[in-house]
Scaffold this active site. Structure first.
Site, mmCIF file in Angstrom:
data_model
loop_
_atom_site.group_PDB
_atom_site.id
_atom_site.type_symbol
_atom_site.label_atom_id
_atom_site.label_comp_id
_atom_site.label_asym_id
_atom_site.label_seq_id
_atom_site.Cartn_x
_atom_site.Cartn_y
_atom_site.Cartn_z
ATOM 1 N N CYS A 1 0.829 -1.204 0.000
ATOM 2 C CA CYS A 1 0.000 0.000 0.000
ATOM 3 C C CYS A 1 0.869 1.262 0.000
ATOM 4 O O CYS A 1 1.563 1.541 -0.965
ATOM 5 C CB CYS A 1 -0.981 -0.038 1.166
ATOM 6 S SG CYS A 1 -2.394 1.073 0.953
ATOM 7 N N HIS B 1 -3.692 -5.496 1.002
ATOM 8 C CA HIS B 1 -3.506 -5.918 2.380
ATOM 9 C C HIS B 1 -3.928 -7.382 2.480
ATOM 10 O O HIS B 1 -4.755 -7.860 1.708
ATOM 11 C CB HIS B 1 -4.369 -5.075 3.324
ATOM 12 C CG HIS B 1 -3.986 -3.632 3.353
ATOM 13 N ND1 HIS B 1 -2.819 -3.193 3.934
ATOM 14 C CD2 HIS B 1 -4.616 -2.530 2.867
ATOM 15 C CE1 HIS B 1 -2.744 -1.881 3.811
ATOM 16 N NE2 HIS B 1 -3.812 -1.448 3.163
#
Length: 484
Positions: A335, A430
């Protein structure tokens, strides 16, 4: 047939084990044939999760939903606060950001009246489909300066007509004072909702606390419904920032050393729980250049403030170390960490910073533009060229363009992430390390024959162990009697 009242777990302070006990009771109820669901009106956390319909809630309630064997729903955590700078947090309502507020604006402003109404609406929607609802409070229930604006503890308990159980951590010391003082500071209407006391994290022989249990009951007038032993062999995700302080911070010999760079606004560190449970992997969090030098694998994790944390990497000399290690060890970005590895990050709308752009680390040939819209979605994908079906989820406010030949993952024909063709890669997903095939590749850096555990099966076993822990040490028959 009357509806079961909610169960609510509250605490004498933060980090007493509320999330753990809530998760254990959720799983125990599910195993006994009930249809429980978790609920926390307001959560403050940088660990979050994307629901099946593209909304965002706190990770702890996602874990509790998994214990209940339910899909994650936004009603389980209607208000989420995500700290984004020293005194400011992004406010997430019903899974969508509604703006940033300082702590003073949030806790002293009058907007919490509306948030409290919204939290109640979410609770009632959830309670029409599941029972009992297992509610979790936050911090201490006796913060006198804040409780009149409370939307997560006793006011929420009253709105839900919940049976409340007070948890205290005996391992911290001062359990008599903390329990007695907490109850003494409650108003009469709050005391009527309270049904009992739970002592958590007891080390040693619980029979040694028989006299203590009796004294607590005499002092407070409430029954002690359980003395829960301290356990280290049950592995459940912990989302409280306090839990991160207990993690390893240094490399060790004879292991695959995986260093997670500890950003100042580190988010979703639960991404690495699967790696912590691998016997051959030693995972540690650090900003120490010497410890990063020792790593076999380096991970740049997510952050709630990519621009700030990227600037700090350069300012403190960690960027130079990462560039030196490139080509020698796998460097992985998740991310915000993925965004940092590119050439530049643009912030034209000042989503995170007053600056319009920040030079990246220049390791990947990519650029990212931060946007006003947050992407929150669950994804199924194929990692690199492997045929295994993988799962993950996205929570980010940025778009990164990657040429197809450098794409890491395949999401039903759509390319995602960056792979340099050698050792290093980055992704917005994630939960990527929850997939066995991904962890196998990491293990093979040092242990070519090693195979990762099946993390889904591992988690299911831990939930059942936690339910057994609850059954053995907590008077669940009395709690069921209270709520029925």
């Amino acid at each position: 047939m009357s509806k079961m009242r909610p169960i609510m777990l509250v605490g004498t302070s933060s980090d007493v084990g509320k999330s753990w006990v809530t998760t254990g009771i959720c799983r125990w109820l599910k195993n006994k044939g009930y249809q429980p669901a978790p609920f926390k009106a307001q959560n403050m956390s940088l660990n979050s999760f994307a629901t099946f319909d593209g909304l965002e809630i706190g990770r702890a309630q996602a874990v509790q939903a998994e214990a209940c064997q339910l899909p994650v729903q936004v009603e389980m955590n209607p208000v989420l606060l995500k700290p984004s700078s020293k005194n400011k947090s992004q406010v997430i309502l019903h899974g969508k950001p509604i703006g940033d507020q300082t702590a003073k604006e949030y806790f002293l402003g009058d907007n919490k009246k509306q948030l409290f109404l919204e939290a109640q609406k979410a609770f009632h929607r959830l309670s029409t489909s599941y029972e009992p609802i297992v509610m979790e409070g936050a911090g201490s229930i006796s913060e006198l300066n804040l409780k009149h604006r409370d939307i997560v503890n006793m006011r929420m308990a009253k709105a839900a007509n919940a049976c409340v159980y007070l948890i205290a951590d005996i391992d911290k010391g001062g359990v008599f004072g903390s329990v007695y003082g907490t109850i003494a500071l409650l108003e009469e209407w709050e005391k009527k909702l309270l049904k009992g006391i739970i002592i958590n994290k007891f080390r040693g022989d619980a029979s040694l606390f028989v006299e203590g249990k009796k004294k607590l009951e005499e002092l407070t007038g409430y029954p002690v419904l359980g003395v829960l032993p301290y356990v280290s062999d049950i592995i459940i995700e912990e989302e409280d920032s306090v839990a991160l302080r207990k993690r390893q911070i240094k490399a060790k010999d004879d292991a695959l050393n995986v260093a997670v760079v500890k950003h100042y606004y580190l988010s979703n560190y639960t991404d690495f729980q699967a790696l912590e449970n691998e016997e051959l992997i030693h995972l540690y969090y650090t900003r120490d250049p010497k410890e990063i030098e020792k790593a076999d694998i380096i991970i740049l994790p997510g952050t709630k403030n990519t621009m700030y944390d990227l600037a700090k990497l350069k300012e403190e000399g960690l960027a130079d170390i990462l560039k030196q290690k490139y080509n020698n060890v796998p460097i992985i970005g998740i991310c915000g960490g993925y965004q940092m590895l590119g050439k530049k990050i643009f912030d034209p709308y000042h989503v995170e910073s007053e600056k319009s752009e920040e030079e990246g680390l220049g390791i990947f040939d990519i650029e990212t533009t931060l946007s006003k819209t947050k992407q929150t979605v669950q994804q199924s994908f194929k990692f690199k060229s492997y045929e295994d079906n993988c799962e993950g989820y996205e929570i980010h406010m940025g778009e990164t363009n990657v040429p197809d030949q450098y794409a890491l993952n395949d999401v039903n024909g759509v390319k995602e992430g960056f792979f340099d063709g050698h050792l290093c890669w980055g992704t917005y997903f994630h939960g990527v390390f929850d997939n066995q095939v991904v962890v196998n590749e990491l293990l093979n850096v040092k242990f070519p024959e090693a195979k990762a555990i099946d993390y889904k099966s591992f988690k299911a076993e831990q939930f059942d162990k936690l339910a057994d822990w609850v059954e053995e040490n907590l008077e669940m028959d009395k709690i069921l009697e209270d709520i029925c």
